[in-house]
Design a protein around this motif. Structure first.
Motif, PDB file in Angstrom:
ATOM      1  N   MET A   1     -19.415  23.380  58.337  1.00 37.73           N
ATOM      2  CA  MET A   1     -19.691  24.732  58.817  1.00 37.73           C
ATOM      3  C   MET A   1     -19.274  25.736  57.742  1.00 37.73           C
ATOM      4  N   ALA A   2     -20.068  26.746  57.531  1.00 39.66           N
ATOM      5  CA  ALA A   2     -19.812  27.748  56.503  1.00 39.66           C
ATOM      6  C   ALA A   2     -18.631  28.629  56.885  1.00 39.66           C
ATOM      7  N   ASN A   3     -17.878  29.014  55.880  1.00 40.80           N
ATOM      8  CA  ASN A   3     -16.758  29.926  56.067  1.00 40.80           C
ATOM      9  C   ASN A   3     -17.247  31.326  55.731  1.00 40.80           C
ATOM     10  N   HIS A   4     -17.346  32.198  56.728  1.00 44.78           N
ATOM     11  CA  HIS A   4     -17.881  33.535  56.520  1.00 44.78           C
ATOM     12  C   HIS A   4     -16.785  34.596  56.470  1.00 44.78           C
ATOM     13  N   SER A   5     -15.559  34.194  56.213  1.00 44.86           N
ATOM     14  CA  SER A   5     -14.477  35.177  56.117  1.00 44.86           C
ATOM     15  C   SER A   5     -14.614  35.944  54.814  1.00 44.86           C
ATOM     16  N   ARG A   6     -13.952  37.089  54.717  1.00 43.54           N
ATOM     17  CA  ARG A   6     -14.009  37.931  53.523  1.00 43.54           C
ATOM     18  C   ARG A   6     -13.073  37.407  52.432  1.00 43.54           C
ATOM     19  N   VAL A   7     -12.255  36.423  52.723  1.00 39.84           N
ATOM     20  CA  VAL A   7     -11.346  35.846  51.741  1.00 39.84           C
ATOM     21  C   VAL A   7     -12.024  34.632  51.132  1.00 39.84           C
ATOM     22  N   PRO A   8     -12.333  34.700  49.831  1.00 39.33           N
ATOM     23  CA  PRO A   8     -13.053  33.575  49.227  1.00 39.33           C
ATOM     24  C   PRO A   8     -12.193  32.323  49.115  1.00 39.33           C
ATOM     25  N   ASN A   9     -12.802  31.169  49.352  1.00 43.76           N
ATOM     26  CA  ASN A   9     -12.086  29.924  49.167  1.00 43.76           C
ATOM     27  C   ASN A   9     -12.074  29.584  47.678  1.00 43.76           C
ATOM     28  N   GLU A  10     -11.467  28.478  47.320  1.00 41.96           N
ATOM     29  CA  GLU A  10     -11.307  28.121  45.902  1.00 41.96           C
ATOM     30  C   GLU A  10     -12.648  27.983  45.195  1.00 41.96           C
ATOM     31  N   ARG A  11     -13.602  27.323  45.821  1.00 41.49           N
ATOM     32  CA  ARG A  11     -14.925  27.154  45.211  1.00 41.49           C
ATOM     33  C   ARG A  11     -15.588  28.511  45.000  1.00 41.49           C
ATOM     34  N   SER A  12     -15.498  29.375  45.993  1.00 43.35           N
ATOM     35  CA  SER A  12     -16.089  30.712  45.882  1.00 43.35           C
ATOM     36  C   SER A  12     -15.425  31.506  44.763  1.00 43.35           C
ATOM     37  N   ARG A  13     -14.095  31.378  44.634  1.00 41.95           N
ATOM     38  CA  ARG A  13     -13.384  32.082  43.564  1.00 41.95           C
ATOM     39  C   ARG A  13     -13.868  31.619  42.191  1.00 41.95           C
ATOM     40  N   ARG A  14     -14.092  30.318  42.045  1.00 43.39           N
ATOM     41  CA  ARG A  14     -14.585  29.789  40.767  1.00 43.39           C
ATOM     42  C   ARG A  14     -15.985  30.325  40.474  1.00 43.39           C
ATOM     43  N   ILE A  15     -16.842  30.320  41.485  1.00 47.63           N
ATOM     44  CA  ILE A  15     -18.209  30.814  41.300  1.00 47.63           C
ATOM     45  C   ILE A  15     -18.191  32.299  40.953  1.00 47.63           C
ATOM     46  N   LEU A  16     -17.415  33.085  41.687  1.00 48.10           N
ATOM     47  CA  LEU A  16     -17.316  34.515  41.395  1.00 48.10           C
ATOM     48  C   LEU A  16     -16.751  34.751  39.999  1.00 48.10           C
ATOM     49  N   GLY A  17     -15.773  33.940  39.612  1.00 47.69           N
ATOM     50  CA  GLY A  17     -15.209  34.046  38.272  1.00 47.69           C
ATOM     51  C   GLY A  17     -16.255  33.770  37.204  1.00 47.69           C
ATOM     52  N   ASP A  18     -17.055  32.735  37.415  1.00 50.28           N
ATOM     53  CA  ASP A  18     -18.126  32.410  36.467  1.00 50.28           C
ATOM     54  C   ASP A  18     -19.163  33.534  36.400  1.00 50.28           C
ATOM     55  N   LEU A  19     -19.541  34.061  37.564  1.00 50.53           N
ATOM     56  CA  LEU A  19     -20.504  35.165  37.598  1.00 50.53           C
ATOM     57  C   LEU A  19     -19.955  36.396  36.877  1.00 50.53           C
ATOM     58  N   ALA A  20     -18.712  36.727  37.162  1.00 48.62           N
ATOM     59  CA  ALA A  20     -18.094  37.892  36.531  1.00 48.62           C
ATOM     60  C   ALA A  20     -18.039  37.715  35.013  1.00 48.62           C
ATOM     61  N   GLU A  21     -17.683  36.528  34.575  1.00 53.14           N
ATOM     62  CA  GLU A  21     -17.624  36.270  33.130  1.00 53.14           C
ATOM     63  C   GLU A  21     -19.008  36.408  32.501  1.00 53.14           C
ATOM     64  N   THR A  22     -20.010  35.863  33.159  1.00 52.97           N
ATOM     65  CA  THR A  22     -21.380  35.944  32.652  1.00 52.97           C
ATOM     66  C   THR A  22     -21.860  37.389  32.594  1.00 52.97           C
ATOM     67  N   LEU A  23     -21.515  38.174  33.615  1.00 51.97           N
ATOM     68  CA  LEU A  23     -21.933  39.575  33.666  1.00 51.97           C
ATOM     69  C   LEU A  23     -21.044  40.491  32.832  1.00 51.97           C
ATOM     70  N   GLY A  24     -19.919  39.957  32.350  1.00 50.85           N
ATOM     71  CA  GLY A  24     -19.008  40.763  31.542  1.00 50.85           C
ATOM     72  C   GLY A  24     -18.249  41.792  32.350  1.00 50.85           C
ATOM     73  N   CYS A  25     -17.877  41.411  33.563  1.00 49.21           N
ATOM     74  CA  CYS A  25     -17.152  42.343  34.421  1.00 49.21           C
ATOM     75  C   CYS A  25     -15.983  41.615  35.082  1.00 49.21           C
ATOM     76  N   SER A  26     -15.224  42.353  35.835  1.00 45.71           N
ATOM     77  CA  SER A  26     -14.102  41.801  36.579  1.00 45.71           C
ATOM     78  C   SER A  26     -14.589  41.280  37.928  1.00 45.71           C
ATOM     79  N   VAL A  27     -13.903  40.293  38.473  1.00 42.96           N
ATOM     80  CA  VAL A  27     -14.225  39.788  39.809  1.00 42.96           C
ATOM     81  C   VAL A  27     -14.085  40.907  40.843  1.00 42.96           C
ATOM     82  N   ASP A  28     -13.235  41.872  40.565  1.00 44.05           N
ATOM     83  CA  ASP A  28     -13.020  42.985  41.483  1.00 44.05           C
ATOM     84  C   ASP A  28     -14.306  43.753  41.781  1.00 44.05           C
ATOM     85  N   VAL A  29     -15.265  43.720  40.850  1.00 45.36           N
ATOM     86  CA  VAL A  29     -16.507  44.456  41.061  1.00 45.36           C
ATOM     87  C   VAL A  29     -17.242  43.973  42.310  1.00 45.36           C
ATOM     88  N   PHE A  30     -17.040  42.720  42.691  1.00 42.91           N
ATOM     89  CA  PHE A  30     -17.705  42.179  43.871  1.00 42.91           C
ATOM     90  C   PHE A  30     -17.083  42.677  45.168  1.00 42.91           C
TER      91      PHE A  30
END
Length: 78
Positions: free
Chosen positions: A1-30
């Motif tokens: 079952m999907a976790n729809h909370s606003r607190v990202p799990n570890e996998r989500s944090r890694r994905i957001l980190g990768d996206l932020a790095e690719t976009l050249g921004c901070s994870v905070d932008v999300f």
């Protein structure tokens, strides 16, 4: 079952980190609503790009973007 909370799990944090790095921004932008304008425009641009299947149309869009960038770079800086 999907976790729809606003607190990202570890996998989500890694994905957001990768996206932020690719976009050249901070994870905070999300998570910072004041920074969502640029992110929203980026998302819209990517959605539009992927919806255009014609290679010639994509080339025209790239040509337009390159022309706008060249105009911007040619303007004198204050």
């Amino acid at each position: 079952m999907a976790n729809h909370s606003r607190v990202p799990n570890e996998r989500s944090r890694r994905i957001l980190g990768d996206l932020a790095e690719t976009l050249g921004c901070s994870v905070d932008v999300f998570f910072d609503p004041s920074q969502n304008d640029d992110l929203s425009m980026t998302e819209e641009l990517l959605n539009l790009w992927f919806s255009i299947e014609d290679p010639a149309a994509r080339h025209r869009i790239l040509d337009c973007a390159r022309a706008v960038r060249a105009e911007t770079e040619a303007q004198p800086r204050a």
